[in-house]
Design a protein around this motif. Structure first.
Motif, PDB file in Angstrom:
ATOM      1  N   ILE A  73      28.672  55.330  77.652  1.00 25.32           N
ATOM      2  CA  ILE A  73      27.342  55.064  78.616  1.00 25.32           C
ATOM      3  C   ILE A  73      26.424  54.575  77.899  1.00 25.32           C
ATOM      4  O   ILE A  73      26.071  53.150  77.101  1.00 25.32           O
ATOM      5  N   GLY A  74      26.214  55.609  76.387  1.00 24.00           N
ATOM      6  CA  GLY A  74      25.180  54.665  75.367  1.00 24.00           C
ATOM      7  C   GLY A  74      26.228  53.753  74.470  1.00 24.00           C
ATOM      8  O   GLY A  74      25.060  52.887  73.781  1.00 24.00           O
ATOM      9  N   LEU A  75      27.058  53.240  73.702  1.00 26.15           N
ATOM     10  CA  LEU A  75      27.945  52.477  73.174  1.00 26.15           C
ATOM     11  C   LEU A  75      27.860  50.971  74.013  1.00 26.15           C
ATOM     12  O   LEU A  75      27.093  50.186  73.927  1.00 26.15           O
ATOM     13  N   THR A  76      27.869  50.962  74.951  1.00 27.66           N
ATOM     14  CA  THR A  76      27.487  50.629  76.291  1.00 27.66           C
ATOM     15  C   THR A  76      26.062  49.716  76.112  1.00 27.66           C
ATOM     16  O   THR A  76      26.039  48.562  76.631  1.00 27.66           O
ATOM     17  N   LYS A  77      25.448  50.265  76.501  1.00 27.58           N
ATOM     18  CA  LYS A  77      23.596  50.054  76.267  1.00 27.58           C
ATOM     19  C   LYS A  77      23.617  49.528  74.789  1.00 27.58           C
ATOM     20  O   LYS A  77      22.788  48.492  74.326  1.00 27.58           O
ATOM     21  N   ARG A  78      24.076  49.705  74.017  1.00 28.73           N
ATOM     22  CA  ARG A  78      24.045  50.035  72.301  1.00 28.73           C
ATOM     23  C   ARG A  78      24.494  47.899  72.256  1.00 28.73           C
ATOM     24  O   ARG A  78      23.464  47.011  71.798  1.00 28.73           O
ATOM     25  N   LEU A  79      25.730  48.317  72.704  1.00 27.46           N
ATOM     26  CA  LEU A  79      26.407  46.651  72.796  1.00 27.46           C
ATOM     27  C   LEU A  79      25.652  45.657  73.299  1.00 27.46           C
ATOM     28  O   LEU A  79      25.590  44.756  73.033  1.00 27.46           O
TER      29      LEU A  79
END
Length: 199
Positions: A154-160
């Protein structure tokens, strides 16, 4: 029937070809350079003939050496993080960001192998209480890995999405999750950020 063409016919044909407009030469055409001298061309042919392998065995050996040099260059790039020689699956700013995102945080999954060895040793002990503790510990570790992986996803999806809105993100999140399963010291390419740093 087999007579040669008259001079008038030859002159008329030459005039027709002269009247047709010539196509301008393409500047990207390969013949945009002066013709090499005969001695230069012969030297080039000789050097190519000398450098070419004499038989199939030598050709295979040369190919193997070239492959070995490429692999050595790739290993060095994986150790230093040099983008030019990285394998295709590790290239690009998106993959680099995913690696840095994983390397900048503590992940439960990176401790899976040491914990699995400890649990395995505990299950070999012939005491039922210790074996039940090992089983509960096993379930807890798996649950923590799943929860941590969901948080990373979830965190990586938002940042990407924020950092690379127009880039192709296919396969980046599974790539990052596979990296979390590796111990930090054994990760390739080597981590370029310290824990706690924002990528």
């Amino acid at each position: 029937m087999f007579r040669s063409r008259s001079k008038d016919e030859q002159a008329a044909t030459a005039k027709v070809t002269a009247d047709q407009p010539q196509q301008p030469r393409d500047p990207q055409a390969p013949k945009g350079r002066p013709t090499p001298k005969r001695s230069q061309a012969q030297n080039q042919r000789r050097t190519r003939a000398q450098s070419a392998p004499a038989n199939r065995k030598e050709a295979v050996k040369a190919q193997r050496e070239a492959r070995r040099a490429d692999m050595a260059r790739q290993r060095e790039a994986l150790a230093k993080g040099d983008e030019r020689y990285l394998p295709v699956r590790d290239k690009g700013p998106v993959r680099r960001f995913a690696r840095d995102y994983v390397d900048s945080r503590w992940c439960v999954a990176e401790f899976f192998l040491p914990v699995a060895v400890i649990i395995l040793v505990l299950t070999m002990v012939r005491v039922p209480q210790i074996q039940s503790i090992a089983l509960i510990l096993w379930l807890v570790v798996i649950l923590l890995i799943v929860l941590d992986s969901i948080a990373v996803w979830i965190g990586l999806t938002k940042r990407l999405k924020a950092k690379f809105p127009n880039e192709n993100l296919k396969g980046v999140k599974p790539y990052a999750l596979m990296r979390t399963l590796q111990m930090r010291r054994l990760r390739l390419p080597k981590p370029q950020v310290k824990r706690g740093e924002r990528p």
